[in-house]
Design an enzyme around this catalytic site. Sequence first.
Site, PDB file in Angstrom:
ATOM      1  N   ASP A  68       6.221   4.205   4.955  1.00  0.00           N
ATOM      2  CA  ASP A  68       7.077   3.223   5.619  1.00  0.00           C
ATOM      3  C   ASP A  68       7.103   1.876   4.888  1.00  0.00           C
ATOM      4  O   ASP A  68       7.818   0.965   5.302  1.00  0.00           O
ATOM      5  CB  ASP A  68       6.678   3.040   7.092  1.00  0.00           C
ATOM      6  CG  ASP A  68       5.242   2.595   7.269  1.00  0.00           C
ATOM      7  OD1 ASP A  68       4.361   3.081   6.533  1.00  0.00           O
ATOM      8  OD2 ASP A  68       4.978   1.752   8.150  1.00  0.00           O
TER       9      ASP A  68
ATOM     10  N   HIS B   6       0.832  -1.210   0.000  1.00  0.00           N
ATOM     11  CA  HIS B   6       0.000   0.000   0.000  1.00  0.00           C
ATOM     12  C   HIS B   6       0.860   1.251   0.000  1.00  0.00           C
ATOM     13  O   HIS B   6       2.075   1.193   0.234  1.00  0.00           O
ATOM     14  CB  HIS B   6      -0.958   0.007   1.193  1.00  0.00           C
ATOM     15  CG  HIS B   6      -0.296   0.061   2.536  1.00  0.00           C
ATOM     16  ND1 HIS B   6       0.584  -0.904   2.990  1.00  0.00           N
ATOM     17  CD2 HIS B   6      -0.372   0.991   3.534  1.00  0.00           C
ATOM     18  CE1 HIS B   6       0.991  -0.584   4.208  1.00  0.00           C
ATOM     19  NE2 HIS B   6       0.444   0.559   4.562  1.00  0.00           N
TER      20      HIS B   6
END
Lengths: 304, 304
Positions: B67, B63
């Site tokens: 991070d 996604h």
Amino acid sequence: MQKFDVHIIGCGSALPTNRHLPSCQVVDLRDKLLLLDCGEGAQLAWRKTGLSWQKITHIFLTHAHGDHVFGLPGLISTMGLLGRTAPLFVHGPSTLQTFVEFTMAHFCANMDYEVHFEAVDASQHQCIFEDRSMEVWSLPLKHRLPCCGYLIREKPGLPHIRREMIDFYGIPTWAINNIKAGKDWTTPEGETIPHSRLTTPPDRVRSYAYCSDTMPVAEMAEWCQGVDLMYHEATYAEAEADHALKYCHSTARQAAAVAKAANVGRLMLGHFSARYEDEQVLLNEAKEVFENTFLACEGLKTTI
Amino acid sequence: MQKFDVHIIGCGSALPTNRHLPSCQVVDLRDKLLLLDCGEGAQLAWRKTGLSWQKITHIFLTHAHGDHVFGLPGLISTMGLLGRTAPLFVHGPSTLQTFVEFTMAHFCANMDYEVHFEAVDASQHQCIFEDRSMEVWSLPLKHRLPCCGYLIREKPGLPHIRREMIDFYGIPTWAINNIKAGKDWTTPEGETIPHSRLTTPPDRVRSYAYCSDTMPVAEMAEWCQGVDLMYHEATYAEAEADHALKYCHSTARQAAAVAKAANVGRLMLGHFSARYEDEQVLLNEAKEVFENTFLACEGLKTTI
């Protein structure tokens, strides 16, 4: 003397090695933190400096190569997660504007602070930022795309009060700021004590020049004349001078020649090619031209 | 058994810590390397795996949170600098397409290899990639934006030859591949030896499920039934269950419940919140539900 430190976060070049991170430095000028470039991993290595995220006010990027900017999105995101509210100013050649805007739009929406991009004309040597205590000047560099270094210079401070003279004339505390600002003092008896007898001169103005990713630039001798510390890229040794020319970088010897022409106080070398297991060869070649030279390394803190 | 290893490059969550890097894993399936997510610093930590850059064929992103992807631009650039010529395939929700395209256009022009983005419909559980030896299936996850995990499954191999039977019947080498492929053997005397007497069954098909950044998904019990190893995010302990709900993450106990419902072989926990100095609390809470659980950590190599 007030604080003027340079912390090296990374001083390698584009290829990652076990020894170096890509380019990133922090300038700590009287507890205001300026970031110079922001290579990948900067936010991870940051904490080793022991400095506070929240004190970063301005980031100055030299050019749109990944090893100088790929750490910026993570840094901006993390400061948002940590609750930053103060605006952040990112300066750099206009070729970086879409990068910053893209990052903000796609990954940093709904943060509690604003990021402002300020385009720098990389072809001009001019003052691009100033506040009460410093000026930042652009230093046009010669690289494969628009690229500019930065000169950070303190503004002259106020003279120092001579405590013993203040005591001698019994000058009250409320008058001190006026004297610092240049006023004489008139005693109750009407005698005028000149300002110069009550003070000693302000600290010498200090300066730092950051010259990353460039061929030697002749104008640096004028622009950076007498700076206390110059960081100059030294990607290659003389044996690889042809690479330096081809990729628009400098050899360590060329960096030293720039530093010598500019009569800098000290020269720090960095942006080392991954090919050098030991950068002593770079240091040696530079020192033949300019003795007061040292190598950057991660974690190094240099006080100006 | 042929190689099927999972290497943990990073298993922290969004905030950087001294203990964890952001999400990134490498799956080494018969010397083909698949990257799962690519958090910042992945290329720097990569070399600790001892694996070759050039064997990365596919990258699967879950996604569009920083991070999980901020390490991609640096990785792509570096492989270009190192002379990669083989195309690279990057799979992920369509929300990542502009990120990959932007990176290529602004930082990776003129490389000697091509990067192809393949959009994954994060709402569907379906086979999104296969080759001779494996299938990769999407696993719709429930997060704050389109997000999908991945199930990597070997394809059934060929049966093993029973060396002693081959010797007994004096079967020539040229016939072996036919027998492996399912053929019987007819002796010079006309006797037919059935394939099943000449072979033992192929190795059991192994599988790995990567479930990053998600609330518990009930369908995982069906989609991942019996997988050998499941990685499931466990950002929080039960005491922070409200955070898990608010930010669409899982507690360690919830992760264990998913693993139990899916009858997985082993459960690996990761994506730890920065608040846990010691993740033992997460492990303990998970083990109460599913005993065969362990914690991910940087540098860990797990063989399936």
